[in-house]
Motif scaffolding. Structure first.
Motif, mmCIF file in Angstrom:
data_model
loop_
_atom_site.group_PDB
_atom_site.id
_atom_site.type_symbol
_atom_site.label_atom_id
_atom_site.label_comp_id
_atom_site.label_asym_id
_atom_site.label_seq_id
_atom_site.Cartn_x
_atom_site.Cartn_y
_atom_site.Cartn_z
ATOM 1 N N ALA A 120 0.795 -1.230 0.000
ATOM 2 C CA ALA A 120 0.000 0.000 0.000
ATOM 3 C C ALA A 120 0.826 1.279 0.000
ATOM 4 C CB ALA A 120 -0.944 0.015 1.202
ATOM 5 N N ALA A 121 2.017 1.251 0.628
ATOM 6 C CA ALA A 121 2.720 2.530 0.808
ATOM 7 C C ALA A 121 4.203 2.355 1.069
ATOM 8 C CB ALA A 121 2.101 3.283 1.985
ATOM 9 N N PHE A 122 4.917 3.448 0.835
ATOM 10 C CA PHE A 122 6.291 3.598 1.304
ATOM 11 C C PHE A 122 6.194 4.273 2.664
ATOM 12 C CE2 PHE A 122 7.087 3.592 -3.301
ATOM 13 C CZ PHE A 122 8.149 2.706 -3.384
ATOM 14 N N HIS A 123 6.874 3.728 3.650
ATOM 15 C CA HIS A 123 6.936 4.312 4.990
ATOM 16 C C HIS A 123 8.330 4.908 5.104
ATOM 17 C CE1 HIS A 123 3.340 2.010 6.571
ATOM 18 N NE2 HIS A 123 3.550 1.526 5.370
ATOM 19 N N CYS A 124 8.394 6.222 5.123
ATOM 20 C CA CYS A 124 9.675 6.919 5.055
ATOM 21 C C CYS A 124 9.933 7.787 6.273
ATOM 22 C CB CYS A 124 9.701 7.819 3.818
ATOM 23 S SG CYS A 124 9.460 6.951 2.265
ATOM 24 N N VAL A 125 11.198 8.118 6.443
ATOM 25 C CA VAL A 125 11.645 9.131 7.384
ATOM 26 C C VAL A 125 12.339 10.175 6.522
ATOM 27 C CG1 VAL A 125 13.160 9.637 9.317
ATOM 28 C CG2 VAL A 125 11.940 7.479 9.258
ATOM 29 N N VAL A 126 11.825 11.396 6.580
ATOM 30 C CA VAL A 126 12.368 12.443 5.715
ATOM 31 C C VAL A 126 12.872 13.622 6.541
ATOM 32 C CG1 VAL A 126 10.920 11.800 3.751
ATOM 33 C CG2 VAL A 126 10.103 13.529 5.369
ATOM 34 N N LEU A 127 13.700 14.413 5.917
ATOM 35 C CA LEU A 127 14.201 15.623 6.551
ATOM 36 C C LEU A 127 13.046 16.602 6.748
ATOM 37 C CD1 LEU A 127 17.391 16.127 4.351
ATOM 38 C CD2 LEU A 127 17.324 15.313 6.716
ATOM 39 N N PRO A 128 13.087 17.412 7.794
ATOM 40 C CA PRO A 128 12.026 18.403 7.995
ATOM 41 C C PRO A 128 11.829 19.310 6.776
ATOM 42 C CG PRO A 128 13.413 18.275 9.936
ATOM 43 C CD PRO A 128 14.060 17.423 8.888
ATOM 44 N N GLU A 129 12.901 19.556 6.041
ATOM 45 C CA GLU A 129 12.809 20.402 4.854
ATOM 46 C C GLU A 129 11.899 19.794 3.784
ATOM 47 O OE1 GLU A 129 15.912 19.312 6.018
ATOM 48 O OE2 GLU A 129 16.324 21.114 7.175
ATOM 49 N N ARG A 134 1.851 8.820 13.781
ATOM 50 C CA ARG A 134 1.085 7.763 14.464
ATOM 51 C C ARG A 134 0.892 6.545 13.572
ATOM 52 N NH1 ARG A 134 -3.706 10.179 18.240
ATOM 53 N NH2 ARG A 134 -2.421 11.603 19.454
ATOM 54 N N GLN A 135 0.582 6.792 12.298
ATOM 55 C CA GLN A 135 0.334 5.670 11.395
ATOM 56 C C GLN A 135 1.615 4.889 11.134
ATOM 57 O OE1 GLN A 135 -2.973 4.939 10.055
ATOM 58 N NE2 GLN A 135 -1.813 3.043 10.077
ATOM 59 N N ALA A 136 2.729 5.587 10.958
ATOM 60 C CA ALA A 136 4.008 4.907 10.715
ATOM 61 C C ALA A 136 4.390 4.030 11.901
ATOM 62 C CB ALA A 136 5.101 5.942 10.439
ATOM 63 N N ARG A 137 4.185 4.539 13.107
ATOM 64 C CA ARG A 137 4.511 3.777 14.311
ATOM 65 C C ARG A 137 3.588 2.566 14.463
ATOM 66 N NH1 ARG A 137 8.010 6.434 17.698
ATOM 67 N NH2 ARG A 137 8.487 8.548 17.050
ATOM 68 N N ARG A 138 2.305 2.750 14.218
ATOM 69 C CA ARG A 138 1.375 1.622 14.325
ATOM 70 C C ARG A 138 1.720 0.546 13.306
ATOM 71 N NH1 ARG A 138 -5.022 2.391 14.092
ATOM 72 N NH2 ARG A 138 -4.701 2.911 16.288
ATOM 73 N N ALA A 139 2.028 0.966 12.084
ATOM 74 C CA ALA A 139 2.358 -0.006 11.036
ATOM 75 C C ALA A 139 3.634 -0.764 11.386
ATOM 76 C CB ALA A 139 2.493 0.695 9.692
ATOM 77 N N ALA A 140 4.637 -0.069 11.921
ATOM 78 C CA ALA A 140 5.884 -0.738 12.317
ATOM 79 C C ALA A 140 5.604 -1.773 13.403
ATOM 80 C CB ALA A 140 6.907 0.284 12.800
ATOM 81 N N GLU A 141 4.822 -1.396 14.387
ATOM 82 C CA GLU A 141 4.476 -2.338 15.455
ATOM 83 C C GLU A 141 3.711 -3.537 14.908
ATOM 84 O OE1 GLU A 141 2.410 0.238 18.171
ATOM 85 O OE2 GLU A 141 4.275 0.883 19.134
ATOM 86 N N ALA A 142 2.799 -3.304 13.970
ATOM 87 C CA ALA A 142 2.023 -4.396 13.368
ATOM 88 C C ALA A 142 2.921 -5.353 12.584
ATOM 89 C CB ALA A 142 0.929 -3.836 12.458
ATOM 90 N N ARG A 143 4.017 -4.824 12.015
ATOM 91 C CA ARG A 143 4.975 -5.671 11.287
ATOM 92 C C ARG A 143 5.954 -6.335 12.242
ATOM 93 N NH1 ARG A 143 5.267 -0.914 8.270
ATOM 94 N NH2 ARG A 143 7.343 -0.486 9.118
ATOM 95 N N GLY A 144 5.859 -6.014 13.540
ATOM 96 C CA GLY A 144 6.787 -6.564 14.522
ATOM 97 C C GLY A 144 8.144 -5.893 14.477
ATOM 98 N N GLU A 145 8.189 -4.661 13.988
ATOM 99 C CA GLU A 145 9.438 -3.922 13.858
ATOM 100 C C GLU A 145 9.498 -2.799 14.876
ATOM 101 O OE1 GLU A 145 9.541 -2.610 9.787
ATOM 102 O OE2 GLU A 145 9.499 -4.652 9.015
ATOM 103 N N SER A 146 10.673 -2.297 15.095
ATOM 104 C CA SER A 146 10.894 -1.195 16.022
ATOM 105 C C SER A 146 10.337 0.110 15.452
ATOM 106 C CB SER A 146 12.396 -1.028 16.262
ATOM 107 O OG SER A 146 12.654 0.145 16.995
ATOM 108 N N THR A 147 9.882 0.967 16.355
ATOM 109 C CA THR A 147 9.451 2.306 15.951
ATOM 110 C C THR A 147 10.604 3.306 16.070
ATOM 111 O OG1 THR A 147 8.687 2.852 18.182
ATOM 112 C CG2 THR A 147 7.065 1.869 16.665
#
Length: 135
Positions: A74-83, A108-121
């Protein structure tokens, strides 16, 4: 929410849970419909640029780190620069309150999805999350 529209394209809000939208809307004093529209505008903005896949490719090429934390159907879950977020906010011509609402939903959605995948937030700690719906 549905995963695809009548045209066959993925619903731009597919990766976002309704309860997260409702919680952020309630906490920030806005209507959930307004928040959904903000999210749609953001997702459409990413699609209108070079496209989501090309945008993520460019980020991977030019950012000093790999911004993709996870790639789902469904999506790319990214961490981006504030810019990066600031550029989107400027293009969307939104005020500070709406900008904070978008950031909160994505975080919130990125953290929930990571937890659902069993991955660290942890990748989202002190960072700005951005989910980009894949077309």
């Amino acid at each position: 929410m549905t995963d695809a529209t009548e045209s066959g394209a993925r619903d731009p809000l597919a990766p976002f849970d309704a309860d997260i939208l409702a919680a952020v809307a309630g906490r920030t004093g806005t209507d959930p419909a307004h928040l959904r529209e903000l999210l749609r505008r953001h997702q459409q903005s990413a699609r209108d640029l070079p496209g989501v896949d090309n945008l993520v490719y460019e980020w991977r090429k030019y950012l000093p780190y790999d911004p993709v934390v996870a790639r789902t159907e469904a999506a790319f879950h990214c961490v981006v620069l504030p810019e990066v977020w600031a550029d989107f906010a400027e293009a969307l011509d939104i005020d500070d309150a709406d900008f904070e609402r978008l950031l909160a939903v994505h975080d919130r959605q990125a953290r929930r999805a990571a937890e659902a995948r069993g991955e660290s937030t942890e990748p989202f700690d002190g960072a700005t999350a951005m989910l980009l719906t894949r077309a």
